[in-house]
Enzyme design. Structure first.
Site, PDB file in Angstrom:
ATOM      1  N   GLY A 192       0.805  -1.218   0.000  1.00 14.96           N
ATOM      2  CA  GLY A 192       0.000   0.000   0.000  1.00 14.96           C
ATOM      3  C   GLY A 192       0.836   1.265   0.000  1.00 14.96           C
ATOM      4  N   LEU A 193       1.751   1.395   0.950  1.00 16.35           N
ATOM      5  CA  LEU A 193       2.596   2.584   1.003  1.00 16.35           C
ATOM      6  C   LEU A 193       3.676   2.539  -0.058  1.00 16.35           C
ATOM      7  CD1 LEU A 193       2.973   3.232   4.832  1.00 16.35           C
ATOM      8  CD2 LEU A 193       1.193   3.978   3.239  1.00 16.35           C
ATOM      9  N   ASP A 211       9.877  -6.378  -4.778  1.00 17.39           N
ATOM     10  CA  ASP A 211       8.807  -6.979  -3.986  1.00 17.39           C
ATOM     11  C   ASP A 211       8.730  -8.439  -4.415  1.00 17.39           C
ATOM     12  OD1 ASP A 211       6.321  -7.473  -2.511  1.00 17.39           O
ATOM     13  OD2 ASP A 211       6.079  -5.302  -2.507  1.00 17.39           O
ATOM     14  N   LEU A 241      13.507 -11.463   0.628  1.00 18.74           N
ATOM     15  CA  LEU A 241      14.444 -10.935   1.619  1.00 18.74           C
ATOM     16  C   LEU A 241      15.225 -12.031   2.331  1.00 18.74           C
ATOM     17  CD1 LEU A 241      12.162  -8.137   3.109  1.00 18.74           C
ATOM     18  CD2 LEU A 241      14.136  -7.814   1.610  1.00 18.74           C
ATOM     19  N   GLY A 286       9.957  -3.370   2.674  1.00 19.91           N
ATOM     20  CA  GLY A 286       9.688  -4.781   2.440  1.00 19.91           C
ATOM     21  C   GLY A 286       9.529  -5.566   3.730  1.00 19.91           C
ATOM     22  N   ASN A 345       4.860   1.971  14.629  1.00 16.87           N
ATOM     23  CA  ASN A 345       4.388   2.417  15.942  1.00 16.87           C
ATOM     24  C   ASN A 345       4.139   1.232  16.861  1.00 16.87           C
ATOM     25  OD1 ASN A 345       1.152   1.991  16.205  1.00 16.87           O
ATOM     26  ND2 ASN A 345       1.715   2.305  14.065  1.00 16.87           N
ATOM     27  N   TYR A 350       5.108  -8.928  15.386  1.00 17.46           N
ATOM     28  CA  TYR A 350       5.456  -7.942  14.357  1.00 17.46           C
ATOM     29  C   TYR A 350       6.215  -6.774  14.985  1.00 17.46           C
ATOM     30  CZ  TYR A 350       4.718  -3.988  11.202  1.00 17.46           C
ATOM     31  OH  TYR A 350       4.901  -2.866  10.431  1.00 17.46           O
ATOM     32  N   LYS A 384      10.182  -5.412  14.429  1.00 18.85           N
ATOM     33  CA  LYS A 384      10.585  -4.054  14.079  1.00 18.85           C
ATOM     34  C   LYS A 384      11.541  -3.486  15.133  1.00 18.85           C
ATOM     35  CE  LYS A 384       8.517  -3.630  10.155  1.00 18.85           C
ATOM     36  NZ  LYS A 384       9.307  -3.466   8.911  1.00 18.85           N
ATOM     37  N   SER A 388      -0.480   5.549  10.873  1.00 16.96           N
ATOM     38  CA  SER A 388      -1.538   5.059   9.989  1.00 16.96           C
ATOM     39  C   SER A 388      -1.618   5.986   8.789  1.00 16.96           C
ATOM     40  CB  SER A 388      -2.882   5.042  10.732  1.00 16.96           C
ATOM     41  OG  SER A 388      -2.770   4.385  11.977  1.00 16.96           O
TER      42      SER A 388
END
Length: 272
Positions: free
Chosen positions: A21-22, A41, A59, A79, A119, A143, A147, A172
């Site tokens: 999406g981003l 990707d 990856l 990614g 976040n 997740y 990160k 978001s």
């Protein structure tokens, strides 16, 4: 027109996660800042456009990632797994994969990475707290843990090898906020572009962490320690407030997703 004019132009810039999406949004925007935009990707990227190179790569494949960074000046790394999932896909893409990325950056002498953190690294802070990048991590799931690992790994590669990284704890980013939580976490696509370009072009970043958020009235995050990056959001969730609050006039204060900054991520899983 780019929303962040800059005299600095890269000869070749890599964007991973370009089909997400981003990633798809930044694909249309980052070309203004480079001669060649290399896109990667595992999902379909379609046909290459003018000034693009398509380089699909997994990856977890060290050799493929090494080749992916050949000739690249800087990386925007989106990614990997972007939601709460079982451990194995997170391990492969977000743990092993980010190690391969930084090893490739070291071997290919890439000097700057913009790392899409989240976040959710601090999702178990409450919504009545304001958090700084200097506060301890409190991940709200596997997740978020992955990160946090990426942030620590990138710090190690800066301290030992001098590879600069800006870790973006993205909130978001959508055309509009979708719920009450996003009144605090929302960031427009234009502000997303400002955030990424500031991270790429600030003259000295070292190892920096900042939250990706708009100029929102309600906020849980203090970006003061990262003001040297030069990111100044211009769009606010406030024009959407009345509509969002009308759709959810009585939030459930017994729901952990209402109490904690991570929202629904704090109660996702376990996966069996």
């Amino acid at each position: 027109m780019p929303c962040h004019p800059t005299p600095l132009r890269f000869s070749r810039l890599l964007l991973t996660g370009a089909a997400g999406g981003l990633g798809a949004e930044l694909r249309t925007r980052l070309k203004a800042y480079c001669d060649v935009l290399r896109l990667s990707d595992i999902a379909d990227l379609g046909a290459p456009r003018a000034g693009e190179e398509l380089r699909p790569a997994r990856l977890e494949d060290a050799a493929a990632v090494h080749a992916l960074l050949d000739g690249v000046e800087a990386v925007v790394h989106l990614g990997g797994v972007s939601t709460e999932q079982p451990w194995e896909p997170i391990l492969q893409a977000n743990i092993i994969g980010v190690y391969h990325l930084y090893e490739a950056a070291r071997k290919q002498a890439v000097r700057r990475v913009v790392f899409a953190s989240s976040n959710h690294v601090t999702g178990f802070y409450r919504q009545d707290e304001v958090v700084s990048p200097r506060d301890p991590a409190r991940p709200d799931g596997l997740y978020g843990v992955s990160k946090a690992f990426g942030e620590d790994l990138s710090r190690f590669y800066f301290d030992r090898y001098g590879i600069e990284t800006v870790c973006l704890r993205i909130g978001s980013s959508f055309p509009a906020p979708r719920n009450r939580r996003m009144l605090a976490t929302w960031m427009s696509y234009d502000d997303l572009e400002r955030l990424v370009v500031a991270s790429l072009t600030a003259p000295v970043v070292g190892h920096s962490i900042l939250y990706g958020m708009g100029d929102n009235t309600t906020t849980w995050w203090d970006n003061t320690p990262a003001r040297h990056i030069g990111y100044r959001p211009q769009d606010s969730s406030e024009p959407f407030r009345a509509q969002v609050e009308a759709a959810d006039p009585h939030p459930d204060l017994t729901d952990p997703a209402t109490l904690y900054q991570g929202g629904p991520f704090v109660r996702t899983g376990p996966f069996e």
